[in-house]
Design an enzyme around this catalytic site. Structure first.
Site, PDB file in Angstrom:
ATOM      1  N   ARG A  50       0.625  -1.230  -0.003  1.00  0.00           N
ATOM      2  CA  ARG A  50      -0.198   0.263  -0.177  1.00  0.00           C
ATOM      3  C   ARG A  50       0.883   1.169   0.151  1.00  0.00           C
ATOM      4  NH1 ARG A  50      -2.920  -3.746   2.605  1.00  0.00           N
ATOM      5  NH2 ARG A  50      -4.887  -4.492   1.374  1.00  0.00           N
TER       6      ARG A  50
ATOM      7  N   ASP B   7      -0.230  -6.595  -3.753  1.00  0.00           N
ATOM      8  CA  ASP B   7      -1.504  -6.520  -3.440  1.00  0.00           C
ATOM      9  C   ASP B   7      -2.073  -5.528  -4.486  1.00  0.00           C
ATOM     10  OD1 ASP B   7      -4.123  -5.802  -1.777  1.00  0.00           O
ATOM     11  OD2 ASP B   7      -2.847  -6.537  -0.254  1.00  0.00           O
TER      12      ASP B   7
ATOM     13  N   HIS C 125      -6.601  -9.732  -4.130  1.00  0.00           N
ATOM     14  CA  HIS C 125      -5.768  -8.693  -4.022  1.00  0.00           C
ATOM     15  C   HIS C 125      -4.763  -9.087  -5.263  1.00  0.00           C
ATOM     16  CE1 HIS C 125      -7.175  -7.287  -0.338  1.00  0.00           C
ATOM     17  NE2 HIS C 125      -7.180  -8.547   0.203  1.00  0.00           N
TER      18      HIS C 125
ATOM     19  N   GLU D 136      -9.904 -12.248   1.780  1.00  0.00           N
ATOM     20  CA  GLU D 136     -10.588 -11.260   1.127  1.00  0.00           C
ATOM     21  C   GLU D 136     -10.750 -11.477  -0.382  1.00  0.00           C
ATOM     22  OE1 GLU D 136     -10.185  -7.366   3.929  1.00  0.00           O
ATOM     23  OE2 GLU D 136      -8.656  -7.833   2.576  1.00  0.00           O
TER      24      GLU D 136
ATOM     25  N   TYR E 177      -3.410  -5.772  15.355  1.00  0.00           N
ATOM     26  CA  TYR E 177      -3.324  -4.786  14.213  1.00  0.00           C
ATOM     27  C   TYR E 177      -2.804  -3.360  14.715  1.00  0.00           C
ATOM     28  CZ  TYR E 177      -5.277  -7.669  10.672  1.00  0.00           C
ATOM     29  OH  TYR E 177      -5.569  -8.718   9.519  1.00  0.00           O
TER      30      TYR E 177
ATOM     31  N   ASP F 268      -2.040  -0.903  12.970  1.00  0.00           N
ATOM     32  CA  ASP F 268      -2.643   0.478  12.394  1.00  0.00           C
ATOM     33  C   ASP F 268      -3.892   0.885  13.015  1.00  0.00           C
ATOM     34  OD1 ASP F 268      -3.883  -2.166  11.405  1.00  0.00           O
ATOM     35  OD2 ASP F 268      -4.698  -1.289   9.564  1.00  0.00           O
TER      36      ASP F 268
ATOM     37  N   TRP G 248      -0.233  -2.670   8.764  1.00  0.00           N
ATOM     38  CA  TRP G 248      -0.850  -2.299   7.226  1.00  0.00           C
ATOM     39  C   TRP G 248      -0.764  -0.882   7.222  1.00  0.00           C
ATOM     40  CZ3 TRP G 248      -1.641  -6.564   4.631  1.00  0.00           C
ATOM     41  CH2 TRP G 248      -2.114  -7.574   5.275  1.00  0.00           C
ATOM     42  N   THR G 249      -0.743  -0.468   5.842  1.00  0.00           N
ATOM     43  CA  THR G 249       0.075   0.801   5.666  1.00  0.00           C
ATOM     44  C   THR G 249      -0.930   1.540   4.933  1.00  0.00           C
ATOM     45  OG1 THR G 249       1.206   0.249   3.888  1.00  0.00           O
ATOM     46  CG2 THR G 249       2.573   0.217   5.990  1.00  0.00           C
TER      47      THR G 249
END
Length: 776
Positions: free
Chosen positions: A177, A206, A273, A336, A427, A429, A477-478
């Site tokens: 990301r 991704d 993804h 996902e 997580y 984030d 996660w960014t």
């Protein structure tokens, strides 16, 4: 004594967490426990100290290259953080020295275990394997940096016998990301080593970018590594965003990690993804069309197809991945993967029926199994997110549980090894606090205490099932962390808590002990210029606003998350220092007043920088959008930056992508007859997949929608409706003003944006209520 930490001296056995009244009897004989993080499995303290100064050598008891590397690492860390230059020498006298000895017969539990003894004659670190010797050196470095001072240091006499509780002690960095340089990745790896973490999960592909060079498929990085941001070239947004790691750079990172006993586990996402890969090679996708590399966070629809040629592509990619990463595990994602494209494709449906598979979940299971068998044939092992369980999974697959812990429970009961990495608990984030100065991230808050309290072994597992728990991993996660400044703020000091969860015996973990050891760790961070967050110790300044508005006086309460440290405050706006009053109980103030509070450790060092609250009428009638709660009915909430790739830590704005509605809490608004809002227009770059149907759409009476103000609740009287400007011509930040009927009494307000949901998002930066002249 492998399950508890004991301090042993003069016939006394003192466990951490024992009643405070017992401590003074030993205070004169034995020093305070050293600031070691993570906590060793066993630690015995004795009276006395050994002094380490410039004349103290680091002596290598063997001539192995790994021992020399560990000695060089220790000397470098001590020089950088203590300013103490220690010479390294091979063999010779070991008296008054720090001795590193690798002994295959060492009495330690496993290859990562070590013993460390501090005696009047010196410091001895012994391990049966190179990894254990390195971890012993990490503990020695911490013993040599007990505070922020430089130069010679006294180390308490002690004996440590230590080994980790879990084999997988992990941190995941999302480089897809937002992209980090090799130097930044290595800086994070250095910190992982200092926390005795041993698994770096590197998220490299991704929808938003393909970050690993694959020489056989150059379009993956020529096209797939770059995206065109929304509003490219405007308001500081770059014309294109991206980057990738060459194979030479990856080898450098892998070697850097290996020298610190960290295994790099790459993640190559499939079957979902996959948008960046399909953008590079449309034949890999289901529709045959070439999408753009995604600029939207969330769940995008692009999947790999299930043709033989696509599996040949995947096999070829994995050949190059396996050549770069010697890790036993290769992460294949599996999360996902919404199946809409597979469901709509006649070719995919025909393949599914030809294979005798009942549905698309089973097809994903077949897909993952096929790739897993290819890895197995090459001596590697598949690890994937817990969705891989939904369609069946290879018997030797390892499951990483992120949708809470249920995936781990189910997998372990089926006989799979598991890694606990649940959202939101691990997580990173997630926001660390709800302080006004917290940076971007997800809600709910996951503070330091919650991370420390996490238990990797679910209570639902019996003893045989619990053996499948490899350990725990945190994920960075960014999407909302575009720079390493953001990553460091999010990761530290929560990584200290994770390190102790993964390494230390469960029975030894003690919150009071942990936070007592953090001041020294903060000093180490400062010495290394690590941008850690002080959120756990930052003061919250609270009061009853109704009382203050009604009487001109307020009762002020101070607190912090950790319930630790000494809170010192001032009432004149000056910065608190060691001479400022200590907070002991709520206190009365007369408006107007400025309260500033800082948090100090027992040694006088600063645990949290000053926080400030101006208490006067105008401020009490003003609100930050970040402090306004969601309206009832939707808990989803993010703090986001002005643009997706903005690099500053502030400002940030709170949004709910499903329901643009916030509330002003009940406030005494006597005489208020006007409202002023500083509003912000943001990009709606969120791919919500099947959850798109949950986005609330409201009618609007002007072309671009309004900000509507209701009294008391969201179905209450409309007090104002402020039209939003044309996005094509207005700046991103703009003011909205409206007159209100003169108000009396205590009321809450509901604020709703009615902008069309196929256009921009809007946030409230700040809001202020203004009384008429007669009420002031």
């Amino acid at each position: 004594m492998t399950r508890r930490l004991f301090l042993l001296c003069c016939g006394y056995l003192l466990a951490f967490g024992a009643p405070a009244a017992a401590a003074p009897r030993l205070a004169s004989a034995i020093p305070a426990p050293p600031s070691l993080i993570p906590l060793p499995a066993e630690l015995q303290l004795s009276p006395g100290r050994f002094s380490v100064g410039p004349q103290t050598p680091i002596v290598l008891a063997d001539d192995r290259a790994a021992t020399r590397r560990t000695a060089a690492w220790l000397a470098d860390r001590v020089a950088r953080t203590r300013g103490l230059q220690l010479a390294v020498r091979q063999g010779g006298a070991t008296d008054k020295a720090i001795v590193l000895r690798r002994d295959p017969q060492a009495a330690v539990a496993n290859r990562e275990g070590y013993t460390l003894d501090v005696t009047p004659s010196g410091i001895r670190i012994t391990a049966r394997d190179d990894a254990g010797l390195f971890y012993g050196a990490v503990s020695a470095w911490q013993l040599l940096t007990p505070d922020a001072q430089h130069g010679a240091v006294n180390v308490p006499l002690l004996h440590i016998r230590d080994q980790p509780r879990f084999a997988w002690r992990g941190l995941m960095l999302d480089s897809a990301r937002h992209f980090q340089s090799v130097v930044e990745v290595e800086r994070l790896l250095q910190q992982m080593a200092e926390h005795k973490l041993n698994t770096f999960h590197w998220h490299l592909t991704d929808d938003q970018g393909w970050r690993i060079q694959i020489k056989r498929y150059p379009e993956l990085t020529r096209i797939g590594a770059w995206r065109t941001p929304p509003q490219a070239g405007h308001d500081g947004e770059p014309m294109r965003y991206g980057g990738f790691y060459t194979q030479e750079q990856i080898r450098r990172v892998v070697a850097y990690a290996a020298a610190r006993y960290i295994t790099v586990v790459p993640e190559i996402d499939m079957p979902g993804h996959a948008q960046a890969a399909v953008a590079a090679y449309p034949r890999l996708g289901v529709t045959g069309e070439r999408p753009a590399v995604s600029v939207d966070w969330g769940v995008n629809p692009y999947l790999y197809n299930v043709d033989d040629s696509t599996f040949q592509f995947i096999d070829n990619v994995l050949d190059e991945v396996m050549a770069l990463f010697p890790s036993r595990y290769i992460h294949l994602g599996g999360d996902e993967a919404i199946k809409d494209q597979w469901q709509a494709s006649p070719a995919v449906q025909a393949k599914m029926h030809a294979l005798g598979l009942k549905d698309e979940n089973a097809l994903q299971g077949w897909f993952i199994d096929r790739v897993g068998r290819y890895l197995d044939a090459h001596g590697r092992r598949l690890v994937g997110w817990d969705e891989i369980l939904d369609g069946g999974v290879p018997a030797d697959a390892t499951v990483m549980s992120w949708r809470g812990s249920m995936g781990a429970i189910r997998a372990a009961q089926l006989g799979h090894d598991v890694v606990l990495s649940p959202a939101p608990e691990l997580y990173f984030d997630q926001l660390q606090s709800d302080h006004p100065d917290e940076t971007a991230g997800r809600v709910p808050v996951q503070d330091l205490a919650r991370v420390y309290a996490f238990e990797p072994v679910p209570k639902e597992l019996d003893a045989s099932e619990a053996k499948h728990v490899l350990g725990a991993q945190a994920n960075a996660w960014t999407e909302h962390m575009p720079t390493m400044k953001h990553v460091e703020h999010a990761v530290f000091p929560r990584l200290d808590a994770l390190g102790e969860v993964d390494w230390s015996p469960a029975a030894a973990r003690n919150w009071s002990s942990f936070i007592a050891r953090l001041p020294a760790q903060f000093a180490r961070y400062r010495a290394q210029d690590i941008g850690y967050a002080d959120s756990a110790f930052a003061a919250a300044i609270t009061l009853d606003s109704t009382q203050a508005l009604a009487t001109g006086r307020a009762t002020v309460t101070l607190a912090n998350q950790a319930d630790a440290g000494t809170l010192r405050y001032t009432l004149d706006g000056s910065a608190p220092d060691a001479h400022s009053p200590v907070y002991q109980a709520p206190f009365e103030v007369t408006l107007p007043v400025t309260v500033r509070v800082a948090t100090f450790a027992a040694d006088g060092s600063v645990l949290a920088a000053p926080r400030e609250r101006v208490i006067e009428r105008a401020q009490l009638l003003g609100f930050s959008g970040n402090a306004l709660p969601n309206c009832p009915g939707s808990d989803f909430r993010l703090r986001v930056q002005p643009l997706p790739d903005a690099t500053s830590l502030a400002p940030v704005y709170s949004i709910n992508v499903f329901n643009s509605c916030q509330r002003v809490p009940a406030t005494l608004i006597d005489g208020v007859d006007a409202i002023h809002v500083e509003a912000v227009r943001l990009e709606r770059n969120y791919a919500l997949a099947h959850e798109q149907k949950l986005v609330v759409s409201r009618p609007h009476s002007t072309p671009f929608g309004e900000l509507v103000v209701h009294k008391d609740d969201c179905k209450g009287t409309v007090l104002a409706s402020m039209p939003l400007p044309d996005p094509a011509h207005a700046s991103r930040r703009f003011a909205l003003d409206a007159a209100l009927p003169v108000q009396q009494g205590e009321h809450s307000l509901c604020l709703i944006y009615t902008a069309p949901i196929d256009g921009p998002l809007y946030a409230i930066d700040s809001l202020s209520l203004h009384p008429g002249a007669a009420a002031q």
